[in-house]
Design a protein around this motif. Structure first.
Motif, mmCIF file in Angstrom:
data_model
loop_
_atom_site.group_PDB
_atom_site.id
_atom_site.type_symbol
_atom_site.label_atom_id
_atom_site.label_comp_id
_atom_site.label_asym_id
_atom_site.label_seq_id
_atom_site.Cartn_x
_atom_site.Cartn_y
_atom_site.Cartn_z
ATOM 1 N N PRO A 284 0.834 -1.213 0.000
ATOM 2 C CA PRO A 284 0.000 0.000 0.000
ATOM 3 C C PRO A 284 0.864 1.257 0.000
ATOM 4 O O PRO A 284 2.044 1.220 0.380
ATOM 5 C CB PRO A 284 -0.796 -0.117 1.307
ATOM 6 N N THR A 285 0.275 2.366 -0.398
ATOM 7 C CA THR A 285 1.006 3.633 -0.345
ATOM 8 C C THR A 285 0.932 4.265 1.040
ATOM 9 O O THR A 285 1.857 4.947 1.461
ATOM 10 C CB THR A 285 0.446 4.633 -1.372
ATOM 11 N N HIS A 286 -0.170 4.030 1.750
ATOM 12 C CA HIS A 286 -0.325 4.652 3.062
ATOM 13 C C HIS A 286 -1.432 3.954 3.842
ATOM 14 O O HIS A 286 -2.197 3.156 3.272
ATOM 15 C CB HIS A 286 -0.648 6.139 2.934
ATOM 16 N N TYR A 287 -1.497 4.262 5.120
ATOM 17 C CA TYR A 287 -2.520 3.719 6.017
ATOM 18 C C TYR A 287 -3.157 4.869 6.800
ATOM 19 O O TYR A 287 -2.522 5.910 7.017
ATOM 20 C CB TYR A 287 -1.895 2.747 7.022
ATOM 21 N N PRO A 288 -4.377 4.672 7.271
ATOM 22 C CA PRO A 288 -4.983 5.677 8.161
ATOM 23 C C PRO A 288 -4.299 5.643 9.520
ATOM 24 O O PRO A 288 -3.644 4.665 9.885
ATOM 25 C CB PRO A 288 -6.438 5.225 8.254
ATOM 26 N N VAL A 289 -4.456 6.702 10.280
ATOM 27 C CA VAL A 289 -3.824 6.774 11.599
ATOM 28 C C VAL A 289 -4.674 7.646 12.517
ATOM 29 O O VAL A 289 -5.328 8.592 12.073
ATOM 30 C CB VAL A 289 -2.380 7.341 11.488
ATOM 31 N N GLN A 290 -4.667 7.306 13.790
ATOM 32 C CA GLN A 290 -5.276 8.130 14.832
ATOM 33 C C GLN A 290 -4.180 8.511 15.817
ATOM 34 O O GLN A 290 -3.308 7.688 16.132
ATOM 35 C CB GLN A 290 -6.386 7.362 15.554
ATOM 36 N N LEU A 291 -4.203 9.737 16.306
ATOM 37 C CA LEU A 291 -3.179 10.182 17.243
ATOM 38 C C LEU A 291 -3.728 10.172 18.663
ATOM 39 O O LEU A 291 -4.829 10.659 18.917
ATOM 40 C CB LEU A 291 -2.708 11.595 16.882
ATOM 41 N N ASP A 292 -2.959 9.601 19.578
ATOM 42 C CA ASP A 292 -3.342 9.523 20.980
ATOM 43 C C ASP A 292 -2.648 10.664 21.742
ATOM 44 O O ASP A 292 -1.437 10.598 22.003
ATOM 45 C CB ASP A 292 -2.909 8.171 21.560
ATOM 46 N N PRO A 293 -3.376 11.716 22.104
ATOM 47 C CA PRO A 293 -2.754 12.883 22.746
ATOM 48 C C PRO A 293 -2.034 12.549 24.049
ATOM 49 O O PRO A 293 -1.083 13.239 24.430
ATOM 50 C CB PRO A 293 -3.936 13.820 23.010
ATOM 51 N N SER A 294 -2.461 11.491 24.714
ATOM 52 C CA SER A 294 -1.886 11.195 26.029
ATOM 53 C C SER A 294 -0.444 10.719 25.940
ATOM 54 O O SER A 294 0.331 10.880 26.900
ATOM 55 C CB SER A 294 -2.735 10.142 26.755
ATOM 56 N N ILE A 295 -0.055 10.120 24.835
ATOM 57 C CA ILE A 295 1.323 9.620 24.694
ATOM 58 C C ILE A 295 1.997 10.145 23.433
ATOM 59 O O ILE A 295 3.117 9.743 23.100
ATOM 60 C CB ILE A 295 1.353 8.076 24.680
ATOM 61 N N LEU A 296 1.349 11.062 22.741
ATOM 62 C CA LEU A 296 1.843 11.507 21.435
ATOM 63 C C LEU A 296 3.177 12.246 21.554
ATOM 64 O O LEU A 296 3.296 13.209 22.313
ATOM 65 C CB LEU A 296 0.815 12.423 20.771
ATOM 66 N N ASP A 297 4.157 11.783 20.782
ATOM 67 C CA ASP A 297 5.455 12.467 20.659
ATOM 68 C C ASP A 297 5.572 12.960 19.220
ATOM 69 O O ASP A 297 6.314 12.403 18.409
ATOM 70 C CB ASP A 297 6.590 11.502 21.017
ATOM 71 N N LEU A 298 4.815 14.013 18.916
ATOM 72 C CA LEU A 298 4.750 14.506 17.542
ATOM 73 C C LEU A 298 6.097 15.015 17.028
ATOM 74 O O LEU A 298 6.452 14.728 15.869
ATOM 75 C CB LEU A 298 3.684 15.590 17.434
ATOM 76 N N PRO A 299 6.893 15.745 17.823
ATOM 77 C CA PRO A 299 8.197 16.186 17.312
ATOM 78 C C PRO A 299 9.073 15.035 16.849
ATOM 79 O O PRO A 299 9.746 15.129 15.812
ATOM 80 C CB PRO A 299 8.818 16.917 18.513
ATOM 81 N N ALA A 300 9.072 13.937 17.601
ATOM 82 C CA ALA A 300 9.892 12.790 17.203
ATOM 83 C C ALA A 300 9.354 12.144 15.931
ATOM 84 O O ALA A 300 10.128 11.759 15.038
ATOM 85 C CB ALA A 300 9.934 11.769 18.343
ATOM 86 N N LEU A 301 8.039 12.034 15.830
ATOM 87 C CA LEU A 301 7.437 11.416 14.650
ATOM 88 C C LEU A 301 7.651 12.246 13.392
ATOM 89 O O LEU A 301 7.790 11.711 12.290
ATOM 90 C CB LEU A 301 5.944 11.195 14.885
ATOM 91 N N MET A 302 7.685 13.581 13.549
ATOM 92 C CA MET A 302 7.831 14.459 12.391
ATOM 93 C C MET A 302 9.292 14.747 12.045
ATOM 94 O O MET A 302 9.575 15.307 10.978
ATOM 95 C CB MET A 302 7.096 15.779 12.645
ATOM 96 N N ALA A 303 10.205 14.400 12.910
ATOM 97 C CA ALA A 303 11.617 14.747 12.700
ATOM 98 C C ALA A 303 12.187 14.231 11.372
ATOM 99 O O ALA A 303 12.903 14.964 10.691
ATOM 100 C CB ALA A 303 12.453 14.241 13.872
ATOM 101 N N PRO A 304 11.861 12.991 10.953
ATOM 102 C CA PRO A 304 12.413 12.524 9.664
ATOM 103 C C PRO A 304 11.632 13.026 8.459
ATOM 104 O O PRO A 304 11.899 12.601 7.333
ATOM 105 C CB PRO A 304 12.299 10.994 9.773
ATOM 106 N N ASP A 305 10.654 13.911 8.689
ATOM 107 C CA ASP A 305 9.750 14.380 7.635
ATOM 108 C C ASP A 305 9.016 13.166 7.059
ATOM 109 O O ASP A 305 8.466 12.384 7.825
ATOM 110 C CB ASP A 305 10.522 15.162 6.576
ATOM 111 N N ILE A 306 8.986 13.004 5.725
ATOM 112 C CA ILE A 306 8.203 11.907 5.143
ATOM 113 C C ILE A 306 9.067 10.695 4.800
ATOM 114 O O ILE A 306 8.591 9.758 4.154
ATOM 115 C CB ILE A 306 7.444 12.376 3.887
ATOM 116 N N LEU A 307 10.326 10.695 5.237
ATOM 117 C CA LEU A 307 11.185 9.541 5.001
ATOM 118 C C LEU A 307 10.771 8.399 5.921
ATOM 119 O O LEU A 307 10.786 8.548 7.150
ATOM 120 C CB LEU A 307 12.645 9.901 5.261
ATOM 121 N N PRO A 308 10.376 7.235 5.377
ATOM 122 C CA PRO A 308 9.984 6.107 6.235
ATOM 123 C C PRO A 308 11.134 5.686 7.141
ATOM 124 O O PRO A 308 12.209 5.340 6.661
ATOM 125 C CB PRO A 308 9.626 5.013 5.222
ATOM 126 N N THR A 309 10.873 5.737 8.430
ATOM 127 C CA THR A 309 11.935 5.531 9.412
ATOM 128 C C THR A 309 11.509 4.596 10.543
ATOM 129 O O THR A 309 12.325 3.830 11.064
ATOM 130 C CB THR A 309 12.351 6.885 10.029
#
Length: 351
Positions: A252-277
């Protein structure tokens, strides 16, 4: 097989009539600036280019000298003003719309055999190939009206200095000018005859000259790669492009996702930009909650953010195939438009 640029065939009477109803082709852009033959720096660059590419210096000087600075090119390449928010909904509406969907279904029906063969040989789905051609040129209806020599010389010698990546982009477009002259010289094509985008992209799939040289293929068996007039060559070349960027069949090209605010580490997830990491488990641990299919994914993943202006952004989880689409145009918005246009055309085909 070496790619051969071919001047677009003139439209027939019936074709012209059809185009007027759907998307009236833009008028040719009149060059506004002086000839580059008047510029010492441009002529010196032409000599250096000729030496690097082992081309006839007099011929290169003649071709570069007949190009003109085009202010519309410089304006078009300038990014939007700082502070203008991106808007996925607005971007999507430009491409996922009835005209392109209808034209895409017609294109798919007319080229079903080539699309199926390309998918068998490369693993790239027909919907992705159809999506790219639709987003780029509405299936050949709008391939650009800038003279390629004017566009490439403007960007190689007069790239807007205010651009944040001006030095890097100047070098890039100088290399594309070199690739274009080498390609046209090798195939006996008049460099001053071809028209395309403001960035120098060519044909139905809007390949840059270096991409034409590397990835365009003869898919209809007539001995040349024609990205202006041969839909089969266009289909085969787009699929070949993604194959070279490691498209993985069946992924697949992509999957749906839900973000859990209680444990979300958005800066870490966004750090590689769109490079699969990240692995699926890593994403889960950082607050990106995946569905069952995504949790079973074996390869690396990336969190992709799509801003929606003043509204909350949208998110998806991109795979290596999503990243491959962004090698065609380095934008997650572009990749999503390609994917969703292809999907909508496929739905129209079913109807």
């Amino acid at each position: 097989m070496a790619a051969e640029p071919v001047k677009p065939k003139p439209a027939t009477k019936s074709t012209t009539k059809t185009n007027k109803k759907k998307h009236k082709p833009a008028k040719a852009i009149a060059p506004l600036g002086p000839l580059y033959s008047e510029r010492t720096d441009a002529m010196q660059a032409a000599d250096a280019l000729a030496q690097r590419a082992q081309l006839d210096p007099a011929w290169v000087r003649q071709m570069v000298g007949q190009a003109r600075y085009t202010s519309a090119v410089a304006q078009a390449i300038t990014p939007p003003s700082v502070g203008v928010p991106k808007n996925w909904a607005a971007y999507r509406s430009r491409f996922i719309e009835p005209v392109r969907i209808k034209a895409g279904a017609k294109f798919w029906l007319a080229n079903r055999e080539a699309l199926e063969r390309a998918e068998r040989e490369t693993g790239v789905p027909a919907s992705i190939v159809v999506g790219v051609i639709g987003v780029e040129t509405i299936y050949g209806q709008n391939t650009g009206s800038f003279r390629i020599m004017d566009a490439l010389c403007t960007l190689a010698f007069d790239f807007p200095s205010a651009h944040p990546r001006a030095k890097e982009r100047t070098a890039y477009f100088l290399s594309e000018l070199e690739a274009y002259l080498a390609l046209t010289q090798r195939t006996g094509t008049d460099p001053l005859a071809l028209r395309g985008s403001y960035a120098g992209a060519l044909g139905m799939p809007q390949f840059m000259p270096s991409s034409w040289t590397k990835y365009a293929i003869d898919f209809d068996g007539d001995g040349r790669a024609d990205l202006f007039n041969s839909s089969a060559d266009v289909i085969g070349s787009v699929a070949n492009y993604f194959k070279n960027f490691r498209w993985k069949a069946g992924m697949p090209t992509h999957y749906p996702v839900q973000l859990d605010p209680s444990i979300l580490d958005l800066p870490a997830l966004m750090a590689p930009d769109i490079l699969p990491t990240f692995s699926a488990s890593d994403m889960q641990a950082k607050g990106a909650l995946l569905d069952n299919l995504a949790r079973q994914h074996q390869g690396p993943l990336a969190l992709v953010e799509l801003q929606n202006g003043s509204e909350a952004p949208s998110y998806v989880v991109g795979t290596e195939n999503f990243y491959a689409i962004t090698r065609y145009n380095w934008s997650s918005y572009y990749a999503m438009a390609v994917i969703e246009l292809g999907q909508e055309v496929a739905k129209a085909m079913q109807k």
